[in-house]
Write a protein that holds these residues in place. Sequence first.
Motif, mmCIF file in Angstrom:
data_model
loop_
_atom_site.group_PDB
_atom_site.id
_atom_site.type_symbol
_atom_site.label_atom_id
_atom_site.label_comp_id
_atom_site.label_asym_id
_atom_site.label_seq_id
_atom_site.Cartn_x
_atom_site.Cartn_y
_atom_site.Cartn_z
ATOM 1 N N UNK A 88 -33.973 -75.674 59.847
ATOM 2 C CA UNK A 88 -33.194 -75.431 61.106
ATOM 3 C C UNK A 88 -34.322 -75.798 62.271
ATOM 4 N N UNK A 89 -33.494 -75.863 63.271
ATOM 5 C CA UNK A 89 -34.457 -76.160 64.701
ATOM 6 C C UNK A 89 -34.444 -75.111 65.711
ATOM 7 N N UNK A 90 -35.412 -75.145 66.562
ATOM 8 C CA UNK A 90 -35.366 -74.483 67.753
ATOM 9 C C UNK A 90 -34.579 -75.255 68.925
ATOM 10 N N UNK A 91 -33.586 -74.931 69.617
ATOM 11 C CA UNK A 91 -33.005 -75.802 70.526
ATOM 12 C C UNK A 91 -33.124 -74.986 71.810
ATOM 13 N N UNK A 92 -33.137 -75.806 72.886
ATOM 14 C CA UNK A 92 -32.734 -75.043 74.182
ATOM 15 C C UNK A 92 -31.893 -75.792 75.039
ATOM 16 N N UNK A 93 -30.733 -75.252 75.390
ATOM 17 C CA UNK A 93 -29.926 -75.811 76.483
ATOM 18 C C UNK A 93 -30.479 -75.839 77.667
ATOM 19 N N UNK A 94 -30.011 -76.784 78.665
ATOM 20 C CA UNK A 94 -30.532 -77.021 79.824
ATOM 21 C C UNK A 94 -30.891 -75.790 80.643
ATOM 22 N N UNK A 95 -29.672 -74.977 80.802
ATOM 23 C CA UNK A 95 -30.162 -73.734 81.751
ATOM 24 C C UNK A 95 -30.706 -72.649 81.191
ATOM 25 N N UNK A 96 -31.231 -72.613 79.776
ATOM 26 C CA UNK A 96 -31.766 -71.603 79.340
ATOM 27 C C UNK A 96 -33.601 -71.727 79.431
ATOM 28 N N UNK A 97 -34.088 -70.619 79.360
ATOM 29 C CA UNK A 97 -35.457 -70.437 79.332
ATOM 30 C C UNK A 97 -36.110 -70.192 78.095
ATOM 31 N N UNK A 98 -35.280 -69.768 77.031
ATOM 32 C CA UNK A 98 -35.858 -69.677 75.694
ATOM 33 C C UNK A 98 -35.065 -70.319 74.700
ATOM 34 N N UNK A 99 -35.824 -70.537 73.517
ATOM 35 C CA UNK A 99 -35.233 -71.369 72.651
ATOM 36 C C UNK A 99 -34.285 -70.457 71.806
ATOM 37 N N UNK A 100 -33.131 -71.152 71.017
ATOM 38 C CA UNK A 100 -32.259 -70.612 70.118
ATOM 39 C C UNK A 100 -32.613 -71.139 68.792
ATOM 40 N N UNK A 101 -32.526 -70.397 67.767
ATOM 41 C CA UNK A 101 -32.783 -70.769 66.491
ATOM 42 C C UNK A 101 -31.412 -71.388 65.663
ATOM 43 N N UNK A 102 -31.285 -72.720 65.413
ATOM 44 C CA UNK A 102 -30.129 -72.961 64.764
ATOM 45 C C UNK A 102 -30.006 -72.321 63.463
ATOM 46 N N UNK A 103 -28.668 -71.894 62.926
ATOM 47 C CA UNK A 103 -28.412 -71.172 61.871
ATOM 48 C C UNK A 103 -28.644 -71.793 60.723
ATOM 49 N N UNK A 104 -28.657 -73.174 60.632
ATOM 50 C CA UNK A 104 -28.916 -73.968 59.320
ATOM 51 C C UNK A 104 -29.364 -75.348 59.746
ATOM 52 N N UNK A 105 -29.605 -76.355 59.058
ATOM 53 C CA UNK A 105 -29.938 -77.667 58.998
ATOM 54 C C UNK A 105 -29.179 -78.627 59.317
ATOM 55 N N UNK A 106 -27.713 -78.455 59.713
ATOM 56 C CA UNK A 106 -26.841 -79.219 60.036
ATOM 57 C C UNK A 106 -27.052 -79.960 61.271
ATOM 58 N N UNK A 107 -27.072 -81.218 61.198
ATOM 59 C CA UNK A 107 -27.502 -82.125 62.505
ATOM 60 C C UNK A 107 -26.594 -81.900 63.631
ATOM 61 N N UNK A 108 -25.540 -81.597 63.376
ATOM 62 C CA UNK A 108 -24.379 -81.353 64.672
ATOM 63 C C UNK A 108 -25.144 -80.424 65.520
ATOM 64 N N UNK A 109 -26.021 -79.695 65.260
ATOM 65 C CA UNK A 109 -26.757 -78.783 66.269
ATOM 66 C C UNK A 109 -27.520 -79.522 67.343
ATOM 67 N N UNK A 110 -28.037 -80.831 66.977
ATOM 68 C CA UNK A 110 -28.984 -81.439 67.804
ATOM 69 C C UNK A 110 -28.052 -82.637 68.526
ATOM 70 N N UNK A 111 -26.967 -82.691 68.212
ATOM 71 C CA UNK A 111 -26.135 -83.811 68.914
ATOM 72 C C UNK A 111 -25.430 -83.290 70.142
ATOM 73 N N UNK A 112 -26.273 -82.406 71.112
ATOM 74 C CA UNK A 112 -25.832 -81.789 72.160
ATOM 75 C C UNK A 112 -26.930 -82.140 73.139
ATOM 76 N N UNK A 113 -26.714 -81.991 74.279
ATOM 77 C CA UNK A 113 -27.716 -82.395 75.473
ATOM 78 C C UNK A 113 -28.729 -81.083 75.484
ATOM 79 N N UNK A 114 -29.578 -80.922 74.395
ATOM 80 C CA UNK A 114 -30.597 -79.748 74.361
ATOM 81 C C UNK A 114 -32.142 -80.462 74.038
ATOM 82 N N UNK A 115 -32.889 -79.680 74.353
ATOM 83 C CA UNK A 115 -34.347 -79.836 74.117
ATOM 84 C C UNK A 115 -34.346 -79.214 72.661
ATOM 85 N N UNK A 116 -35.131 -79.779 71.703
ATOM 86 C CA UNK A 116 -35.555 -79.511 70.565
ATOM 87 C C UNK A 116 -36.968 -79.312 70.407
ATOM 88 N N UNK A 117 -37.521 -78.150 70.072
ATOM 89 C CA UNK A 117 -38.996 -77.938 69.899
ATOM 90 C C UNK A 117 -39.455 -78.884 68.797
#
Length: 149
Positions: free
Chosen positions: A45-74
């Motif tokens: 899983x990845x740490x992702x941060x949507x544009x308007x958030x100041x903190x990262x969210x941990x993805x619940x699994x390693x499915x790549x669909x989490x990173x095919x959004x307009x998000x920063x990925x640590x």
Amino acid sequence: MGHEGMAQRHWYAEDLKLRAPVRRNMAIVEAFATVARERFLGPGPWRIRPERRNDYLQTPDDNPHWIYHDVLVAIDHTRGLNNGLPSFWAHNFDHLDLKRDQRVMQVGAGTGYYTAVLAEIVGANGRVIAVECDGELAARARINLDPWG
């Protein structure tokens, strides 16, 4: 990546076309649809941060669909390093009005994701020279970018 993954990347690229927006160069959209982002981020899983958030969210699994959004990925959250916001880079690439067969220099390549996107935009007869001063990131980028020469 199977058909489902390719469909995710195409959706992501079309979404970026609207968000950035990409107006001049549709090769940018195709490049984002072509390059598998997970290749450059390490295993989830990845740490992702949507544009308007100041903190990262941990993805619940390693499915790549989490990173095919307009998000920063640590890349390294302890150093504040991330794989930048895709809409920001799509907009910048469109503003530069890059063309096939051009030469481009990228300073700060990180793990190489946007270098690969640039390589797709300028095509096989173009050239991208990428510079990364962090030795660990440069080594990762070299491996990740192998298919692009």
